[in-house]
Design a protein around this motif. Structure first.
Motif, PDB file in Angstrom:
ATOM      1  N   ARG A  29      11.750  -5.883   0.483  1.00 25.51           N
ATOM      2  CA  ARG A  29      10.701  -4.893   0.203  1.00 25.51           C
ATOM      3  C   ARG A  29       9.370  -5.321   0.843  1.00 25.51           C
ATOM      4  NH1 ARG A  29       8.661  -1.001  -3.562  1.00 25.51           N
ATOM      5  NH2 ARG A  29       6.623  -0.617  -2.659  1.00 25.51           N
ATOM      6  N   TRP A  30       9.098  -6.603   0.740  1.00 24.97           N
ATOM      7  CA  TRP A  30       7.858  -7.166   1.305  1.00 24.97           C
ATOM      8  C   TRP A  30       7.812  -6.900   2.813  1.00 24.97           C
ATOM      9  CZ3 TRP A  30       6.471 -12.907  -0.301  1.00 24.97           C
ATOM     10  CH2 TRP A  30       5.130 -13.154  -0.034  1.00 24.97           C
ATOM     11  N   THR A  31       8.927  -7.199   3.483  1.00 27.43           N
ATOM     12  CA  THR A  31       9.020  -7.012   4.935  1.00 27.43           C
ATOM     13  C   THR A  31       8.837  -5.534   5.291  1.00 27.43           C
ATOM     14  OG1 THR A  31      10.569  -8.862   4.971  1.00 27.43           O
ATOM     15  CG2 THR A  31      10.535  -7.465   6.922  1.00 27.43           C
ATOM     16  N   ASP A  58       7.274  -3.243   3.489  1.00 29.69           N
ATOM     17  CA  ASP A  58       5.884  -2.853   3.221  1.00 29.69           C
ATOM     18  C   ASP A  58       4.978  -3.255   4.386  1.00 29.69           C
ATOM     19  OD1 ASP A  58       6.702  -1.927   0.772  1.00 29.69           O
ATOM     20  OD2 ASP A  58       5.763  -3.520  -0.409  1.00 29.69           O
ATOM     21  N   GLU A  59       5.179  -4.463   4.893  1.00 29.80           N
ATOM     22  CA  GLU A  59       4.322  -4.909   6.003  1.00 29.80           C
ATOM     23  C   GLU A  59       4.563  -4.046   7.238  1.00 29.80           C
ATOM     24  OE1 GLU A  59       2.025  -6.532   5.128  1.00 29.80           O
ATOM     25  OE2 GLU A  59       2.643  -7.867   3.513  1.00 29.80           O
ATOM     26  N   SER A  60       5.796  -3.583   7.401  1.00 33.56           N
ATOM     27  CA  SER A  60       6.074  -2.715   8.550  1.00 33.56           C
ATOM     28  C   SER A  60       5.362  -1.375   8.378  1.00 33.56           C
ATOM     29  CB  SER A  60       7.584  -2.505   8.722  1.00 33.56           C
ATOM     30  OG  SER A  60       8.078  -1.535   7.817  1.00 33.56           O
ATOM     31  N   ARG A  61       5.198  -0.936   7.133  1.00 33.96           N
ATOM     32  CA  ARG A  61       4.466   0.324   6.906  1.00 33.96           C
ATOM     33  C   ARG A  61       2.988   0.126   7.189  1.00 33.96           C
ATOM     34  NH1 ARG A  61       4.232   2.027   2.128  1.00 33.96           N
ATOM     35  NH2 ARG A  61       5.012   0.232   0.992  1.00 33.96           N
ATOM     36  N   HIS A  62       2.463  -1.053   6.832  1.00 36.70           N
ATOM     37  CA  HIS A  62       1.039  -1.307   7.119  1.00 36.70           C
ATOM     38  C   HIS A  62       0.806  -1.338   8.634  1.00 36.70           C
ATOM     39  CE1 HIS A  62       1.001  -3.522   2.999  1.00 36.70           C
ATOM     40  NE2 HIS A  62       1.153  -2.222   2.882  1.00 36.70           N
ATOM     41  N   CYS A  63       1.727  -1.984   9.335  1.00 33.07           N
ATOM     42  CA  CYS A  63       1.636  -2.079  10.795  1.00 33.07           C
ATOM     43  C   CYS A  63       1.672  -0.665  11.403  1.00 33.07           C
ATOM     44  CB  CYS A  63       2.805  -2.937  11.292  1.00 33.07           C
ATOM     45  SG  CYS A  63       3.019  -2.945  13.067  1.00 33.07           S
ATOM     46  N   PHE A  98      -2.913 -14.933   3.382  1.00 31.23           N
ATOM     47  CA  PHE A  98      -3.618 -13.748   3.874  1.00 31.23           C
ATOM     48  C   PHE A  98      -3.682 -12.626   2.829  1.00 31.23           C
ATOM     49  CE2 PHE A  98      -3.252 -15.895   7.933  1.00 31.23           C
ATOM     50  CZ  PHE A  98      -4.479 -15.595   8.502  1.00 31.23           C
ATOM     51  N   GLU A  99      -2.629 -12.507   2.009  1.00 28.64           N
ATOM     52  CA  GLU A  99      -2.674 -11.478   0.943  1.00 28.64           C
ATOM     53  C   GLU A  99      -3.869 -11.747   0.027  1.00 28.64           C
ATOM     54  OE1 GLU A  99      -0.458  -9.198   1.085  1.00 28.64           O
ATOM     55  OE2 GLU A  99       1.501 -10.009   1.614  1.00 28.64           O
ATOM     56  N   THR A 100      -3.987 -12.989  -0.417  1.00 27.75           N
ATOM     57  CA  THR A 100      -5.011 -13.294  -1.412  1.00 27.75           C
ATOM     58  C   THR A 100      -6.401 -13.358  -0.775  1.00 27.75           C
ATOM     59  OG1 THR A 100      -4.337 -15.598  -1.139  1.00 27.75           O
ATOM     60  CG2 THR A 100      -3.520 -14.471  -3.079  1.00 27.75           C
ATOM     61  N   ASP A 141       0.109  -2.127  -2.406  1.00 24.71           N
ATOM     62  CA  ASP A 141       1.228  -2.971  -1.933  1.00 24.71           C
ATOM     63  C   ASP A 141       0.850  -4.446  -1.987  1.00 24.71           C
ATOM     64  OD1 ASP A 141       2.830  -0.769  -1.338  1.00 24.71           O
ATOM     65  OD2 ASP A 141       2.216  -0.687   0.764  1.00 24.71           O
ATOM     66  N   GLU A 142      -0.356  -4.753  -1.519  1.00 25.36           N
ATOM     67  CA  GLU A 142      -0.747  -6.163  -1.421  1.00 25.36           C
ATOM     68  C   GLU A 142      -0.861  -6.822  -2.795  1.00 25.36           C
ATOM     69  OE1 GLU A 142       0.033  -6.766   1.320  1.00 25.36           O
ATOM     70  OE2 GLU A 142      -1.380  -6.416   2.946  1.00 25.36           O
ATOM     71  N   THR A 143      -1.176  -6.013  -3.798  1.00 24.83           N
ATOM     72  CA  THR A 143      -1.232  -6.568  -5.150  1.00 24.83           C
ATOM     73  C   THR A 143       0.168  -7.026  -5.569  1.00 24.83           C
ATOM     74  OG1 THR A 143      -2.967  -4.962  -5.555  1.00 24.83           O
ATOM     75  CG2 THR A 143      -2.099  -6.063  -7.480  1.00 24.83           C
ATOM     76  N   ILE A 144       1.180  -6.227  -5.221  1.00 26.52           N
ATOM     77  CA  ILE A 144       2.574  -6.629  -5.515  1.00 26.52           C
ATOM     78  C   ILE A 144       2.891  -7.905  -4.736  1.00 26.52           C
ATOM     79  CG2 ILE A 144       5.015  -5.944  -5.343  1.00 26.52           C
ATOM     80  CD1 ILE A 144       4.098  -3.017  -5.277  1.00 26.52           C
ATOM     81  N   HIS A 145       2.466  -7.950  -3.474  1.00 21.92           N
ATOM     82  CA  HIS A 145       2.827  -9.080  -2.606  1.00 21.92           C
ATOM     83  C   HIS A 145       2.204 -10.401  -3.054  1.00 21.92           C
ATOM     84  CE1 HIS A 145       3.444  -5.958   0.842  1.00 21.92           C
ATOM     85  NE2 HIS A 145       4.252  -5.795  -0.181  1.00 21.92           N
ATOM     86  N   ALA A 146       0.962 -10.325  -3.527  1.00 22.30           N
ATOM     87  CA  ALA A 146       0.327 -11.565  -4.005  1.00 22.30           C
ATOM     88  C   ALA A 146       1.166 -12.146  -5.141  1.00 22.30           C
ATOM     89  CB  ALA A 146      -1.102 -11.280  -4.458  1.00 22.30           C
TER      90      ALA A 146
END
Ligand SMILES: [Fe+2]
Ligand SMILES: [Fe+2]
Length: 438
Positions: A287-289, A291-296, A338-340, A371-376
């Motif tokens: 999911r993390w991967t 999500d980052e692809s969606r940000h990109c 980088f997330e934090t 998304d980043e809140t989940i990732h942290a």
């Protein structure tokens, strides 16, 4: 026959599979999906086109969601828990699925995936849905129908990337064909994935032509972009302002696009720790991967919507490369770092974009923040789990985070005068282009 001993019988095929027969087949599907997720994740840095990395990340997430549903369903069917942690009689088949991680080239990997393993799984899902009982096994029918339609789409999308890859490295075609044929032959020897009883094979066979996988030290970059290590002047020159107004809009889109490093880091760590951490790790990091692809993609989409051309847009590698040659725990640490580090700016920036009337940047930043809140949370949790497994103090996750800051700083120090001048020139040109279109 006497009245007391009469038995009602029916010839309906619904009872073809009992509960545990069903669970055995679903367990096999789970392990196949799991293996595909791990191999695809490992190959993300190696494959160059930006959209292929984005597609691969989405497919990984879809496969991980299917695997998760399969795994939960097997538990529901009261399959012995301990047996779900190992492949059992499907071991040779699952080893074959995992074997494509050691493909000899990008083309060979894509061909064995797209023309052999994904179609085998798709056909098995179709067969399963045709013959299993949609009453007793209704819950499986719902998610497996979705998984089947996703398999069709995955094959279509990856087939396009395979053809593209073959067109860029035509000399790899023969090797890729030989590799895919080897995988197909072994698959056929094992009776394919199928829906029948597991084939008892004494041991897995080594795949001829394989090349032991290693994490690429440098990620492949899409040649349509302006390729570099450091993608904006402020990375190498702290006096260069992050900017306001149009400068901030551009900088933020460039940041989002350059989260391509985070797709790659997500893929690498998913694969690196797949056999160390429990299934939930693969599920979370897939999911993390994604999500980052969606940000990109958000950044890429905004830059294109402003009329900018890929050749004018810098696409860097420095964050990925900062963790190269290190224990992969530092790639997990890099994401966490980088997330934090950036999360506190996101809502402020979303508000600024709102004040500019730039709804698209505001929208993207707002979703990104969630998304980043989940990732942290992922970063902290899994760093602690890994440290515990290594019998180290889980609280040392903060030291790992700090060391990642140090690694990035060291790498940035290697920027040459020419690189600094080049990125300033490219950024100035992009700003001028954007100004001309505003
Ligand atoms: Fe992100
Ligand atoms: Fe993130």
């Amino acid at each position: 026959m006497s009245r007391e001993s009469a038995i009602l019988l029916s010839t309906q095929p619904r009872s073809r599979w009992m509960r545990l027969d069903t669970a055995q087949v679903l367990k096999r599907f789970f392990f196949c999906e799991r293996s595909l997720v791990v191999s695809m994740a490992a190959w993300i840095p190696s494959i160059a086109p930006l959209e292929s990395k984005i597609d691969m990340a989405r497919i990984i997430w879809q496969c991980a969601e299917s695997a998760h549903a399969l795994r939960n369903r097997v538990f529901e069917l009261r399959f012995p828990n301990r047996m779900l942690e190992e492949e059992g009689p499907d071991r040779a088949l699952i080893k074959l699925f995992g074997g494509i991680k050691d493909s000899p080239s990008d083309s060979a990997f894509l061909m064995s995936l797209t023309e052999v393993l994904l179609p085998a799984l798709r056909d098995s899902y179709r067969a399963y849905l045709a013959v299993s009982d949609s009453i007793a096994d209704g819950p499986t029918h719902r998610f497996l129908s979705l998984a089947l339609s996703e398999k069709d789409e995955q094959i279509r999308v990856l087939q396009r990337w395979l053809q593209f890859q073959l067109s860029t490295e035509p000399r790899a075609r023969e090797e890729a064909l030989a590799w895919a044929q080897t995988v197909a032959q072994h698959l056929s020897d094992l009776g394919s994935v199928g829906i029948g009883p597991s084939q008892l094979v004494p041991a897995a066979i080594a795949l001829a032509g394989s090349k032991t996988y290693s994490i690429p030290g440098k990620p492949s970059r899409d040649p349509r972009f302006w390729r570099c290590r450091f993608y904006w002047p402020d990375v190498v020159d702290p006096s260069f302002p992050y900017g306001e107004g149009m400068h901030l809009q551009l900088r933020s889109a460039i940041s989002h696009l350059n989260e391509v490093w985070a797709i790659e880091a997500g893929g690498v760590i998913l694969s690196a720790f797949a056999d160390v951490l429990p299934w939930e790790w693969i599920h979370d990091s897939a999911r993390w991967t994604y999500d980052e692809s969606r940000h990109c993609r958000m950044g890429y989409d905004r830059l294109l919507s402003w009329g900018l051309k890929p050749a004018e847009i810098p696409l860097g590698t420095y964050i990925y490369e900062s963790a190269s040659g290190q224990d992969p725990i530092y790639r997990l640490g890099m994401l966490y770092f980088f997330e934090t580090k950036n999360i506190r700016h996101k809502l402020t920036r979303a508000q600024l974009f709102h004040s500019y009337g730039d709804r698209l940047s505001e929208h993207d930043m707002d979703f990104d923040w969630a998304d980043e809140t989940i990732h942290a949370g992922y970063g902290k949790h899994w760093l602690k789990e890994l440290l515990s497994l290594r019998r180290e103090d889980p609280a040392a996750h903060e030291q790992i985070r700090e060391h990642c800051g140090y690694l990035v700083g060291q790498f940035v120090n290697t920027a040459t005068t020419a690189e600094v001048a080049d990125i300033k020139r490219v950024a100035a040109a992009l700003i001028a282009q954007a100004a001309a279109r505003s």
